[in-house]
Design an enzyme around this catalytic site. Structure first.
Site, PDB file in Angstrom:
ATOM      1  N   CYS A 199     -11.974  -5.048  -6.756  1.00  0.00           N
ATOM      2  CA  CYS A 199     -11.653  -3.670  -7.105  1.00  0.00           C
ATOM      3  C   CYS A 199     -12.810  -2.743  -6.697  1.00  0.00           C
ATOM      4  O   CYS A 199     -13.071  -2.587  -5.523  1.00  0.00           O
ATOM      5  CB  CYS A 199     -11.326  -3.572  -8.593  1.00  0.00           C
ATOM      6  SG  CYS A 199     -10.668  -1.967  -9.110  1.00  0.00           S
ATOM      7  N   ASP A 236       0.357  -2.974  -5.180  1.00  0.00           N
ATOM      8  CA  ASP A 236      -0.793  -2.269  -5.754  1.00  0.00           C
ATOM      9  C   ASP A 236      -0.509  -0.771  -5.749  1.00  0.00           C
ATOM     10  O   ASP A 236      -0.482  -0.140  -4.687  1.00  0.00           O
ATOM     11  CB  ASP A 236      -2.046  -2.576  -4.946  1.00  0.00           C
ATOM     12  CG  ASP A 236      -3.328  -2.097  -5.604  1.00  0.00           C
ATOM     13  OD1 ASP A 236      -3.269  -1.108  -6.365  1.00  0.00           O
ATOM     14  OD2 ASP A 236      -4.382  -2.710  -5.362  1.00  0.00           O
ATOM     15  N   HIS A 259      -2.279  -4.813  -8.196  1.00  0.00           N
ATOM     16  CA  HIS A 259      -3.738  -4.711  -8.197  1.00  0.00           C
ATOM     17  C   HIS A 259      -4.307  -5.764  -9.147  1.00  0.00           C
ATOM     18  O   HIS A 259      -3.676  -6.158 -10.121  1.00  0.00           O
ATOM     19  CB  HIS A 259      -4.145  -3.306  -8.660  1.00  0.00           C
ATOM     20  CG  HIS A 259      -5.602  -3.026  -8.489  1.00  0.00           C
ATOM     21  ND1 HIS A 259      -6.183  -2.829  -7.262  1.00  0.00           N
ATOM     22  CD2 HIS A 259      -6.605  -2.911  -9.403  1.00  0.00           C
ATOM     23  CE1 HIS A 259      -7.473  -2.605  -7.423  1.00  0.00           C
ATOM     24  NE2 HIS A 259      -7.757  -2.648  -8.711  1.00  0.00           N
TER      25      HIS A 259
END
Length: 276
Positions: free
Chosen positions: A156, A213, A245
């Site tokens: 991330c 995502d 995600h």
């Protein structure tokens, strides 16, 4: 910048706290890697303005281990990131996850993303790059690491950092970026984003992204793919069509076991084929 205090170090060295615990409704999926045959725990990395807390894991025996820098999400170095380091140690790496937000605030004590984001927004890319340089140097000097076999991976927020650090540091052998943001508006703290520097990338980076995502549109992934064609890095991007995600984060509802396992296998192969 202020020096790190002992209180800050002890807080960021905790095995799990804050948001990491608040988002663990799926305990059955959480992977726990034991410390048998490895040395693992909190360490301090000397940096320009003091010492930076970090978590290190490495084989208990041997020397000249390949080094992997493990870059955390916005939630800091919590139990999941520490476990990832232990997984690498079991594979023969010295893995180090520096706590890169400590100067700006202690995210491990926070239980809300809305409280965490303002802290993360204050972190300059230049500071992160310098701290990673210090971490890599310390790993080679104090943790029996082989500086010629340096790799980096991140998740991330950390995925974005992988692209940037690999572009800036051509001595890295390989990188793996898990669902890191690729585009954004430049500002004083974040003057460039991965898509802006992709053409200059020389280090082979494997990008692992989720087709579902909602925070990273596939249009930006394709934009990055297109820019990478002009680089000499032989980088690649893999998209898991049904993955959201954070599909690697086994402590979160977003975890997708099959895609996470496939990505982990690809990471190992990528590091090996590129000399890390």
């Amino acid at each position: 910048m202020p020096e790190f205090t002992r209180r800050q170090f002890m807080a960021t060295a905790a095995f799990a706290s804050g948001f990491a615990l608040a988002v663990q409704p799926i305990a059955a999926s959480v992977i726990t890697t034991n410390a048998e045959g490895i040395v693992a725990g909190a360490v301090k990395i000397p940096v320009s303005d003091g010492e930076m807390p970090a978590y290190r894991a490495m084989p208990a025996k041997g020397t000249n281990f390949p080094i992997v820098l493990v870059i955390h999400e916005i939630f800091g170095v919590h139990a999941h990131i520490e476990d990832v380091c232990r997984r690498f140690a079991k594979l023969g790496y010295v893995a180090i996850a520096p706590q890169l937000f400590t100067r700006q605030g202690d995210v491990l004590k926070l239980s809300s993303v809305d409280k965490i984001r303002p802290i993360v927004a204050k972190v300059p890319d230049a500071q992160v790059m310098s701290d990673l340089d210090a971490t890599a140097a310390w790993a080679a000097k104090a943790s029996k690491g082989d500086a010629a076999k340096l790799a980096i991976t991140g998740f991330c927020w950390g995925g974005r950092i992988v692209w940037l650090y690999a572009t800036r540091t051509p001595t890295i052998k390989a990188g793996v970026a898990w669902y890191g943001r690729l585009v954004g508006e430049p500002n004083l703290l974040m003057p460039t984003h991965p898509v802006d520097v992709a053409c200059a990338l020389k280090v082979p980076v494997l990008g692992l992204y989720g087709g579902k995502d909602t925070g990273i549109p596939l249009t930006t992934v394709e934009q990055m793919r297109d820019r990478l064609k002009s680089s000499s890095s032989k980088s690649e991007i893999i998209v898991y069509p049904e993955a959201p995600h954070a599909f690697f984060a086994d402590y979160r509802p977003s975890y997708r076991e099959a895609d996470a396992k496939d990505g982990w296998k690809r990471l190992q192969a990528w590091f090996k084929q590129n000399g890390a």
